[in-house]
Design an enzyme around this catalytic site. Structure first.
Site, mmCIF file in Angstrom:
data_model
loop_
_atom_site.group_PDB
_atom_site.id
_atom_site.type_symbol
_atom_site.label_atom_id
_atom_site.label_comp_id
_atom_site.label_asym_id
_atom_site.label_seq_id
_atom_site.Cartn_x
_atom_site.Cartn_y
_atom_site.Cartn_z
ATOM 1 N N ASN A 1 0.886 -1.164 0.000
ATOM 2 C CA ASN A 1 0.000 0.000 0.000
ATOM 3 C C ASN A 1 0.923 1.213 0.000
ATOM 4 O O ASN A 1 1.513 1.548 1.022
ATOM 5 C CB ASN A 1 -0.885 0.037 1.250
ATOM 6 C CG ASN A 1 -1.956 -1.044 1.217
ATOM 7 O OD1 ASN A 1 -2.498 -1.368 0.159
ATOM 8 N ND2 ASN A 1 -2.261 -1.608 2.377
ATOM 9 N N GLU B 1 -8.099 -3.267 -2.919
ATOM 10 C CA GLU B 1 -8.352 -2.535 -1.665
ATOM 11 C C GLU B 1 -8.083 -1.039 -1.825
ATOM 12 O O GLU B 1 -7.290 -0.458 -1.085
ATOM 13 C CB GLU B 1 -7.515 -3.138 -0.534
ATOM 14 C CG GLU B 1 -7.852 -4.610 -0.299
ATOM 15 C CD GLU B 1 -7.120 -5.247 0.879
ATOM 16 O OE1 GLU B 1 -5.988 -4.833 1.170
ATOM 17 O OE2 GLU B 1 -7.704 -6.164 1.489
ATOM 18 N N ASP C 1 -7.255 -15.095 2.220
ATOM 19 C CA ASP C 1 -6.256 -14.179 2.769
ATOM 20 C C ASP C 1 -5.533 -14.736 3.991
ATOM 21 O O ASP C 1 -5.855 -14.353 5.112
ATOM 22 C CB ASP C 1 -6.932 -12.854 3.132
ATOM 23 C CG ASP C 1 -5.920 -11.755 3.384
ATOM 24 O OD1 ASP C 1 -4.728 -11.995 3.194
ATOM 25 O OD2 ASP C 1 -6.341 -10.660 3.770
ATOM 26 N N GLU D 1 -0.427 -12.288 10.848
ATOM 27 C CA GLU D 1 -1.631 -11.453 10.922
ATOM 28 C C GLU D 1 -2.841 -12.209 11.472
ATOM 29 O O GLU D 1 -3.486 -11.762 12.410
ATOM 30 C CB GLU D 1 -1.950 -10.890 9.533
ATOM 31 C CG GLU D 1 -3.234 -10.075 9.503
ATOM 32 C CD GLU D 1 -3.509 -9.437 8.149
ATOM 33 O OE1 GLU D 1 -2.718 -9.639 7.209
ATOM 34 O OE2 GLU D 1 -4.524 -8.731 8.051
HETATM 35 O O1 GCW Z 1 -4.911 -9.184 4.425
HETATM 36 C C1 GCW Z 1 -4.800 -7.929 3.954
HETATM 37 C C2 GCW Z 1 -4.206 -7.142 5.070
HETATM 38 C C3 GCW Z 1 -3.820 -5.780 4.580
HETATM 39 C C4 GCW Z 1 -2.852 -5.954 3.411
HETATM 40 C C5 GCW Z 1 -3.536 -6.775 2.322
HETATM 41 C C6 GCW Z 1 -2.611 -7.088 1.156
HETATM 42 C C7 GCW Z 1 -1.017 -4.592 2.724
HETATM 43 O O2 GCW Z 1 -5.126 -7.067 6.121
HETATM 44 O O3 GCW Z 1 -3.231 -5.086 5.644
HETATM 45 O O4 GCW Z 1 -2.388 -4.725 2.913
HETATM 46 O O5 GCW Z 1 -3.945 -7.989 2.851
HETATM 47 O O6 GCW Z 1 -2.068 -8.172 1.120
HETATM 48 O O7 GCW Z 1 -2.463 -6.254 0.272
#
Ligand code: GCW
Length: 681
Positions: free
Chosen positions: A204, A288, A367, A395
């Site tokens: 990001n 996102e 994810d 995470e």
């Molecule tokens: O799982 C999500 C995370 C985000 C992350 C995104 C990604 C960097 O919660 O924080 O952003 O994946 O992989 O792009």
């Protein structure tokens, strides 16, 4: 900074075994080095320092190889010390292949590149930390995967997205850190396990980080590239797809627009002026809320190829992430399935990407959950370079508070047989590029380090970083072998520690799964932070992450007949295995099917009873982890002991909360009592 916790697995503690020590002391006295590339210098430094702390003796340099007991360096000059067979075997290996040979008391380390020599030195030092015999050593090693990468999710303000180990070691308060010692140490650790590529900023890419590719930051980024280069690691940057607009106020970032293309061409030329061996970009686009080609009605191939073309003259790569899905979903809509998204977006583009583009695909279609199916996109594009993405950062797997050794999970994923080209088409072979003969491929992962003195928050989370590097170098190593290597190097060669801690690590993934979201359904975590239970936290949200529990049952119907049809993205026989509820493996049942609470699993328990049993068990297993760790109190230094003890206490609270919330939730939904009448609230 140097302390046991800081030094991770490169402790180089004095060798205690006296026979072993004497043997090493006799063998390792004098050194001849051929070559002076930065990586060779790093190898020499590592070897000299390590031998000094392990053996208490300073190795002396020799200017002729005949009088040295260790010879390291490029093959050309030292080939007279090797047999023709040795030389032939080395020549058969890839660019990073190395040999470590003992010949009449002399140790010879050489490789097909400078970095390979460094890997060879680390091989020797690992053997020594493991107190292995060096006589008649004849090691020939090469990495299975070409790309062995880490992605930092670090921001310029010093925060780390999904970081659980303090702040960034790269940035502080809006600036690149002046003192780069820690970056250098990080590079050392990474090279010791064979990592050869790194991207140093969050995928990001926010406003200010967009300027990393300008002269405002490039001089300092060059310094970071220099540090990593000396350890055989190539530097990459994450970029903002809309950079021409953000940086230069252009009105568009349309990849088919000529002036946008020219802008990137100039930009990339400028980067190579600073960093001649720059690796390339990693791009999170149309994902996102990040900008991407969709805005201009272009597809991902258009976007990636525009950059790829500009990189061609320099050998740079575009690593394009496939984490593309609708994050503004309406929970009422049952037809949209986030699991389908990557495949639906990218599969039709097979063959359209330039040969210096690599698609980076998360290991699962959702994810990084504690359990999910393997992404069916991996291997499904025979004409497009691919690499898999893991998450070393925990995470969704306990955030480096809870113990979760991820090697068993990664092993399972790599061993998964896709059958895309018949039996034996495993993920491991696909990402190694042996099935579809990709030009570039490999493995990337989100790093788990920060500026905590022990790097990873929980000292035991160091095992995931170590193991990641070792596994992707050699996917045939077992999770257990890797754990044992790590334990001995980190805590010394003590049987009790190896046995107890080995068991703790190897069971920890299962334990974590036991008390969290059941049977592959995922999530049920606190929204945003993703730690701790909140069963309906994402149930009515826009993210597409639902469990659909009602009074009758739970799970996501992804079958082709009545569900989202996600199962059809797999090749046979996997498609049928997952689609047929009677065949679907228990651990993924709720990922693929919505079933009644009284549905009987293959383990002969009903779903509801399985939920109760695993959740009570998971909590008890955490209590047992605590006992096991406490039994090591006298064998581990106080600082590291306390660090883990403290984390385990927090884990216990977490497990208790999960156990009680999950059990209570499903009891209330189903009305079915626990057969063993345990406390449910
Ligand atoms: O799982 C999500 C995370 C985000 C992350 C995104 C990604 C960097 O919660 O924080 O952003 O994946 O992989 O792009």
């Amino acid at each position: 900074m140097s302390s046991k916790k800081y030094n991770m697995w490169l402790q180089y503690q004095p060798i205690l075994n006296t026979t072993c020590k004497k043997h090493y002391q006799k063998m390792l006295t004098t050194l001849y080095v051929n070559g002076n590339a930065p990586t060779i210098q790093s190898a020499e430094q590592e070897l000299t320092d390590a031998i000094f702390t392990m053996l208490g003796q300073r190795i002396t340099s020799k200017s002729d190889m005949d009088h040295a007991t260790i010879v390291i360096g490029n093959i050309e000059e030292i080939s007279s010390l090797l047999s023709n067979d040795h030389i032939a075997r080395l020549a058969e290996m890839n660019e990073e292949g190395y040999l470590v040979i003992e010949n009449q008391g002399k140790i010879i380390i050489s490789g097909n590149s400078d970095a390979a020599v460094l890997y060879g030195v680390h091989h020797l030092l690992r053997n020594m930390q493991l107190e292995q015999d060096l006589i008649s050593l004849a090691v020939f090693e090469q990495p299975k995967n070409q790309f062995r990468m880490l992605n930092q999710w670090d921001n310029l303000n010093g925060s780390v997205e999904r970081g659980y180990s303090g702040k960034s070691i790269f940035y502080q308060n809006g600036k690149i850190v002046k003192d780069k010692t820690r970056i250098k140490d990080y590079a050392r650790y990474l090279s010791s396990v064979g990592i050869n590529a790194i991207s140093i900023n969050n995928v990001n890419v926010w406003e200010e980080e967009s300027y990393f590719i300008t002269k405002k930051y490039l001089p300092e980024i060059r310094e970071i590239a220099d540090i990593f280069r000396a350890y055989g690691i190539t530097l990459y940057l994450s970029i903002n797809f809309a950079s021409p607009m953000t940086i230069d106020g252009m009105s568009t970032a349309d990849p088919l627009n000529q002036s946008v293309q020219n802008w990137w061409k100039d930009k990339i030329a400028e980067i190579y002026h600073y960093i001649p061996d720059f690796g390339g970009f990693i791009v999170k686009a149309d994902s996102e809320n990040r900008p991407g080609p969709f805005t201009y009605n272009r597809d991902h191939a258009d976007g990636a190829n525009m950059l790829a073309k500009a990189f061609e003259p320099y050998g740079g790569k575009v690593i394009w992430r496939c984490f593309v899905y609708n994050h503004l979903q309406d929970w009422r809509d049952r037809t949209t399935d986030r699991a389908r998204a990557a495949y639906d977006h990218f599969k039709p583009l097979d063959g359209k990407f330039h040969e210096n583009v690599i698609l980076q695909i998360k290991n699962g279609p959702m994810d990084f959950q504690v359990r999910e199916g393997v992404s069916p996109l991996i291997g499904a594009m025979p004409n497009t370079n691919q690499m898999i993405e893991f998450q070393v950062a925990q995470e969704y797997t306990g955030q480096q508070i809870d113990l979760c050794y991820l090697l068993p999970q990664w092993k399972q994923i790599l061993q998964f047989d896709t059958y895309i080209k018949g039996a034996g088409t495993t993920i491991a072979e696909i990402v190694a590029g042996t099935i579809h003969t990709y030009k570039y491929s490999g493995i990337a992962a989100v790093s788990n380090i920060g500026d905590d003195e022990n790097w990873t928050g929980n000292t035991l989370a160091q095992a995931n970083l170590y193991g990641y590097g070792r596994l992707i170098w050699n996917p045939d190593l077992s999770a257990e072998e890797i754990a044992q290597e790590w334990i001995v190097q980190t805590f010394g060669n003590k049987k009790e520690v190896s046995n107890t801690l080995g068991e703790m690590l190897l069971n920890s993934w299962e334990i974590y799964e036991n008390y969290t979201a059941p049977l592959g359904v995922g999530w049920m975590v606190t929204p945003g932070v993703h730690y701790g239970p909140n069963i309906d936290g994402y149930e009515y949200s826009k993210w597409g992450t639902y469990h659909f529990a009602d009074r009758d049952g739970v799970g996501v119907d992804r079958t082709k007949e009545t569900g989202t049809g996600f199962t059809t993205q797999y090749a046979e026989p996997n498609q049928n295995l997952y689609n047929d509820v009677s065949k679907c493996p228990d651990e993924l049942l709720l990922f693929f099917h919505h079933v009644p609470y009284k549905y009987t699993l293959k383990n002969s328990k009903t779903i509801i009873q399985h939920i109760y049993d695993t959740h009570f068990k998971g909590f008890e297993q955490v209590e047992d982890l605590i006992k096991k760790w406490d039994s090591l109190a006298d064998l581990i230094d106080e600082e590291r002991f306390k660090n883990v003890q403290n984390r385990l206490k927090q884990q216990k609270n977490n497990a208790r909360e999960w156990r009680d919330q999950i059990n209570t939730y499903f009891y209330r939904k189903s009305g079915v009592a626990d057969k063993q009448n345990r406390a449910i609230y």
